[in-house]
Design an enzyme around this catalytic site. Structure first.
Site, PDB file in Angstrom:
ATOM      1  N   SER A  21       5.301   2.806  -0.712  1.00  0.00           N
ATOM      2  CA  SER A  21       5.678   1.460  -0.278  1.00  0.00           C
ATOM      3  C   SER A  21       4.563   0.901   0.581  1.00  0.00           C
ATOM      4  O   SER A  21       3.416   1.365   0.497  1.00  0.00           O
ATOM      5  CB  SER A  21       7.007   1.501   0.483  1.00  0.00           C
ATOM      6  OG  SER A  21       7.502   0.197   0.694  1.00  0.00           O
ATOM      7  N   ASN A  22       4.833  -0.080   1.388  1.00  0.00           N
ATOM      8  CA  ASN A  22       3.825  -0.638   2.301  1.00  0.00           C
ATOM      9  C   ASN A  22       4.532  -1.122   3.561  1.00  0.00           C
ATOM     10  O   ASN A  22       5.760  -1.084   3.642  1.00  0.00           O
ATOM     11  CB  ASN A  22       3.050  -1.768   1.611  1.00  0.00           C
ATOM     12  CG  ASN A  22       3.976  -2.886   1.166  1.00  0.00           C
ATOM     13  OD1 ASN A  22       4.525  -3.610   1.974  1.00  0.00           O
ATOM     14  ND2 ASN A  22       4.175  -2.991  -0.148  1.00  0.00           N
ATOM     15  N   ALA A  23       3.740  -1.599   4.527  1.00  0.00           N
ATOM     16  CA  ALA A  23       4.285  -1.890   5.866  1.00  0.00           C
ATOM     17  C   ALA A  23       4.793  -3.323   6.036  1.00  0.00           C
ATOM     18  O   ALA A  23       4.984  -3.790   7.166  1.00  0.00           O
ATOM     19  CB  ALA A  23       3.219  -1.596   6.917  1.00  0.00           C
ATOM     20  N   SER A  24       5.027  -4.021   4.933  1.00  0.00           N
ATOM     21  CA  SER A  24       5.513  -5.402   5.059  1.00  0.00           C
ATOM     22  C   SER A  24       6.825  -5.444   5.839  1.00  0.00           C
ATOM     23  O   SER A  24       7.759  -4.696   5.551  1.00  0.00           O
ATOM     24  CB  SER A  24       5.749  -5.978   3.658  1.00  0.00           C
ATOM     25  OG  SER A  24       6.469  -7.186   3.746  1.00  0.00           O
ATOM     26  N   ALA A  88       5.586  -8.182  -0.724  1.00  0.00           N
ATOM     27  CA  ALA A  88       4.447  -7.265  -0.861  1.00  0.00           C
ATOM     28  C   ALA A  88       4.858  -6.230  -1.900  1.00  0.00           C
ATOM     29  O   ALA A  88       5.468  -5.198  -1.596  1.00  0.00           O
ATOM     30  CB  ALA A  88       4.144  -6.611   0.483  1.00  0.00           C
TER      31      ALA A  88
END
Ligand code: CTP
Length: 214
Positions: A21-24, A88
């Site tokens: 995943s990502n830090a959005s 994101a």
């Protein structure tokens, strides 16, 4: 008007407990939802997993994976007059999702990733008279060229250029690039203020095209 807004990250599972995943944080998208509501329109929020609470009065659809985002947006866009894609999105997913929890084997593990669907590009293909606004997250010196390429490839009516510092932050600095590829506005500040000014630009430049609709 009903406006589709995507927000937050997507997750791509490797097994039942691990994911890419990502830090959005989802803050930019949720701030746009607030701005759209404040302007008297109906935001239709499609949100990845975030710790924010959507405002009351907003239609919300929770998703986790890019595939879910893709199918929910495809279904909802039919009844919307425009879309703003702040999500994101994970561009890759593990080819295989293993059931349960992968155990250690003592040797290195190779992970094969395959591309996910491009949600915004698909909305761009089916938009007809409607408008879509994308967000381009760019980290290098070719930011403008990359953003304009995405604008064209995804058939957007405008693209919002921002930088990785926006991820997880309460502030943002954006540049709006119009359909012709011109940089037409730069806005910076708290995400709530940026969202309000972005929405004003969208209202002035894109809403007129669909203002005959409810
Ligand atoms: N987007 C999307 N589906 C994807 C990837 C991106 O809908 N699979 C949308 C994002 O929500 C954003 C825009 O496309 O509005 C641009 O996203 P960005 O991450 O900047 O670019 P990518 O198209 O993913 O290209 P790259 O990762 O190569 O920069």
């Amino acid at each position: 008007m009903r406006i589709l807004i995507t927000a937050g990250p997507t997750r791509e599972y490797l097994d039942d407990v691990r994911y890419l995943s990502n830090a959005s944080s989802g803050r930019m998208g949720y701030a746009i939802v607030d701005a759209v509501l404040a302007a008297g329109h109906q935001p239709v929020l499609v949100s990845g997993p975030v710790s924010l609470t959507p405002p009351s009065g907003c239609e919300v659809h929770h998703v986790e994976t890019t595939e879910e985002l893709h199918s929910v947006c495809g279904r909802l866009f039919v009844d919307c007059q425009g879309a703003i894609a702040t999500a994101a999105v994970c561009d890759y997913r593990p080819r295989e999702r293993f059931p349960g929890k992968l155990a250690k084997t003592g040797v290195s593990l190779e992970l094969e990733l395959v591309e996910t669907a491009d949600v915004l590009a698909d909305l761009g293909q089916q938009k007809g008279e409607r408008w879509i606004v994308g967000f381009a997250l760019e980290s290098d010196e070719f930011a403008h060229i990359n953003a304009i390429r995405k604008l064209k490839q995804k058939n957007c009516d405008a693209i919002v250029l921002n930088r990785p510092t926006a991820i997880g932050s309460t502030t943002n600095r954006i540049e709006i690039i119009d359909r012709a590829g011109n940089s037409v506005a730069t806005i910076s500040g708290a995400k709530s203020d940026v969202a309000r000014d972005l929405w004003t630009w969208i209202s002035d430049h894109l809403l007129a095209r669909t203002s005959g609709s409810s």
